[in-house]
Design a protein around this motif. Structure first.
Motif, PDB file in Angstrom:
ATOM      1  N   LEU A  57      -9.035  70.546  60.796  1.00  0.00           N
ATOM      2  CA  LEU A  57      -9.003  71.746  60.907  1.00  0.00           C
ATOM      3  C   LEU A  57      -9.663  72.205  62.046  1.00  0.00           C
ATOM      4  O   LEU A  57     -10.747  72.011  62.188  1.00  0.00           O
ATOM      5  N   THR A 115      -5.942  64.198  52.279  1.00  0.00           N
ATOM      6  CA  THR A 115      -6.333  65.625  52.360  1.00  0.00           C
ATOM      7  C   THR A 115      -7.669  65.525  53.117  1.00  0.00           C
ATOM      8  O   THR A 115      -7.631  66.484  53.905  1.00  0.00           O
ATOM      9  N   TYR A 117      -7.301  75.441  50.764  1.00  0.00           N
ATOM     10  CA  TYR A 117      -6.343  74.888  51.293  1.00  0.00           C
ATOM     11  C   TYR A 117      -6.300  73.370  51.055  1.00  0.00           C
ATOM     12  O   TYR A 117      -5.026  72.641  51.111  1.00  0.00           O
ATOM     13  N   ALA A 118      -7.311  72.655  50.756  1.00  0.00           N
ATOM     14  CA  ALA A 118      -7.482  71.284  50.405  1.00  0.00           C
ATOM     15  C   ALA A 118      -6.268  71.031  49.253  1.00  0.00           C
ATOM     16  O   ALA A 118      -5.872  70.160  49.155  1.00  0.00           O
ATOM     17  N   ILE A 173     -14.426  68.647  43.138  1.00  0.00           N
ATOM     18  CA  ILE A 173     -15.676  68.867  43.968  1.00  0.00           C
ATOM     19  C   ILE A 173     -16.656  68.026  43.781  1.00  0.00           C
ATOM     20  O   ILE A 173     -17.159  68.057  42.619  1.00  0.00           O
ATOM     21  N   TYR A 216     -14.738  67.756  48.921  1.00  0.00           N
ATOM     22  CA  TYR A 216     -13.420  67.815  48.068  1.00  0.00           C
ATOM     23  C   TYR A 216     -12.767  66.384  47.746  1.00  0.00           C
ATOM     24  O   TYR A 216     -12.318  66.033  48.860  1.00  0.00           O
ATOM     25  N   MET A 227      -8.386  67.941  56.155  1.00  0.00           N
ATOM     26  CA  MET A 227      -9.695  68.969  56.202  1.00  0.00           C
ATOM     27  C   MET A 227     -10.537  68.758  57.232  1.00  0.00           C
ATOM     28  O   MET A 227     -10.894  69.752  57.884  1.00  0.00           O
ATOM     29  N   ARG A 231     -11.674  77.658  52.812  1.00  0.00           N
ATOM     30  CA  ARG A 231     -10.655  76.524  53.551  1.00  0.00           C
ATOM     31  C   ARG A 231     -10.703  75.525  52.393  1.00  0.00           C
ATOM     32  O   ARG A 231      -9.706  74.979  52.340  1.00  0.00           O
ATOM     33  N   ASP A 232     -11.479  75.397  51.407  1.00  0.00           N
ATOM     34  CA  ASP A 232     -11.726  74.624  50.341  1.00  0.00           C
ATOM     35  C   ASP A 232     -10.207  74.811  49.562  1.00  0.00           C
ATOM     36  O   ASP A 232      -9.527  73.835  49.080  1.00  0.00           O
ATOM     37  N   ARG A 248     -16.276  70.477  56.443  1.00  0.00           N
ATOM     38  CA  ARG A 248     -17.055  71.778  56.531  1.00  0.00           C
ATOM     39  C   ARG A 248     -18.397  71.726  57.217  1.00  0.00           C
ATOM     40  O   ARG A 248     -18.963  72.700  57.033  1.00  0.00           O
ATOM     41  N   ARG A 286     -13.562  77.213  61.628  1.00  0.00           N
ATOM     42  CA  ARG A 286     -13.461  78.638  61.280  1.00  0.00           C
ATOM     43  C   ARG A 286     -14.263  79.768  61.697  1.00  0.00           C
ATOM     44  O   ARG A 286     -15.280  79.248  62.211  1.00  0.00           O
TER      45      ARG A 286
END
Lengths: 216, 187
Positions: free
Chosen positions: A68, A61, B24-25, A168, A138, A65, B21-22, A196, A71
């Motif tokens: 991606l 995961t 989506y995790a 988290i 995450y 992430m 976005r979180d 992020r 954004r």
């Protein structure tokens, strides 16, 4: 023979009415060749089923992430960004009622928008140009998450994140304005880029370091 | 494993679409085993499966806007994953078939001791799947590992139910033959 095989597959799929199935079953039972065929087919499907699913690799995961596409920043976020950065600037210049007014307004906004703890603000006031940066990561399956970067000389045990609800992990770092690269270390061995992060920078080892930019 | 019928991921998808976005995790975490497993069973190679499974989720994220609310999110993901694997296999066709041949013969021309350890470690299911033609492999994986019904598989693969059944029957016959040969070779 082809028709007989159809019967076998219908039986394997559990198709047809109970009566039809019963009829087919007795037909298969009565014919040794057909029965062997059925048993062989059923056995091979059982083998496949028992083989089953294969678990995904650890940190799948987090890796997805981190890959991606960046954004798009919405208008609302830009406004928040403005206040966030604006606040640091104001404190550096803090020398009058006007500035105090801005601090009060922006602090109130920050509390509403970010739900930031109040002690964060006091930390800002102590070190004039030090700001508290909160990093979230995450990783629901991780037992331990640390962050290492040029702010702690890439020490993997200097900043351990604490686990919050929903998988988290979070930590707060007091940092002076500047550009920092960092990565998360999961369970003491796996280095993961922050999905992020604002931007990334090649670390020369085939991975991307996350980049944190704190402006004055 | 047909347990994602509910639409409880709809709110999550909506939040992803609005830029969170979180969230989506959470979706990736929920479906990673499903997607990775299909890719692994299709490709028979952990590294390629990891790449294709990751790409599937990245494409799904980029195309989330085209997800049709009212349909099953899992079916939509299955379709993306199957297509990624097809693309991969198309690109690697010659290499993959050569690898498969090499792997199959690797356990045959060896000493009895080597053969014994070979048998222990070899994943019979995966080797048999590797030997099936791609379209038979797809249906066997979706029907007998993922345990989906023909209607859902038809929607995922874009093939009619009747044509799918014919394919499934042929695939099973071939699988049976391969597994029988493997058992004989292992004895």
């Amino acid at each position: 023979m082809i028709k007989d095989k159809d019967i076998l597959h219908k039986l394997l799929d559990g198709e047809g009415s109970p009566e039809e199935r019963k009829k087919s079953e007795s037909q298969v039972q009565a014919d040794p060749a057909l029965r062997k065929e059925y048993e062989d087919l059923a056995r091979s499907l059982r083998t496949v089923k028992e083989g089953g699913r294969v678990p995904a690799p650890a940190f799948f995961t987090a890796e997805v992430m981190s890959k991606l596409p960046p954004r798009r920043v919405s208008y609302g976020e830009r406004v928040r960004e403005f206040f966030f950065r604006g606040r640091i600037l104001r404190w550096n210049l803090a020398s009058g009622l006007a500035a105090v007014g801005v601090v009060i307004i922006t602090a109130a906004l920050m509390l509403r928008l970010y739900n930031k703890p109040v002690e964060t603000s006091s930390a800002h006031l102590q070190g004039e140009s030090v700001i508290i940066v909160r990093l979230n990561f995450y990783a629901p399956q991780a037992a331990r998450v640390a962050v290492a970067g040029d702010f702690n000389k890439w020490n993997v045990s200097a900043n351990i994140l604490s686990k919050k609800n929903g998988g988290i992990w979070t930590t707060e770092l007091p940092l002076k304005p500047g550009v920092y690269t960092y990565m998360f270390i999961v369970d003491g061995k796996t280095w993961v880029t922050d999905p992020r992060a604002e931007t990334y920078r090649d670390d020369g080892f085939g991975y991307n370091n996350s980049v944190l930019r704190i402006k004055t | 494993m047909n347990d994602h019928v509910s639409t409880d991921e709809y709110p999550l998808i909506k939040e992803c679409l609005s830029g969170d976005r979180d969230k989506y995790a959470v979706l990736v975490d929920r479906y990673k085993t499903m997607v990775y497993s299909v890719a692994y069973r299709m490709l028979g190679d952990a590294e390629a499966a990891n790449d294709m499974a990751q790409e599937s989720f990245i494409s799904a994220y980029a195309g989330l806007k085209s997800f049709h609310f009212g349909s099953k999110f899992s079916s939509w993901l299955y379709r993306i994953a199957v297509n990624k694997c097809r693309d991969y296999l198309r690109g690697k066709k010659e290499m993959v078939s050569l690898d498969a041949i090499a792997e199959v013969s690797a356990c045959r021309d060896v000493t009895p001791e080597e053969a014994a350890s070979c048998r222990q470690t070899e994943d019979v299911v995966q080797k048999a799947l590797n030997m099936l033609p791609e379209d038979y492999r797809e249906i066997i994986i979706l029907k007998h590992i993922e345990e989906l019904d023909y209607k859902e598989i038809a929607a995922i693969l874009g093939v009619g139910v009747n044509a799918l059944k014919v394919r499934s029957h042929r695939g099973r016959e071939m699988l049976k033959k391969i597994l029988q040969e493997k058992t004989v070779a292992a004895q």
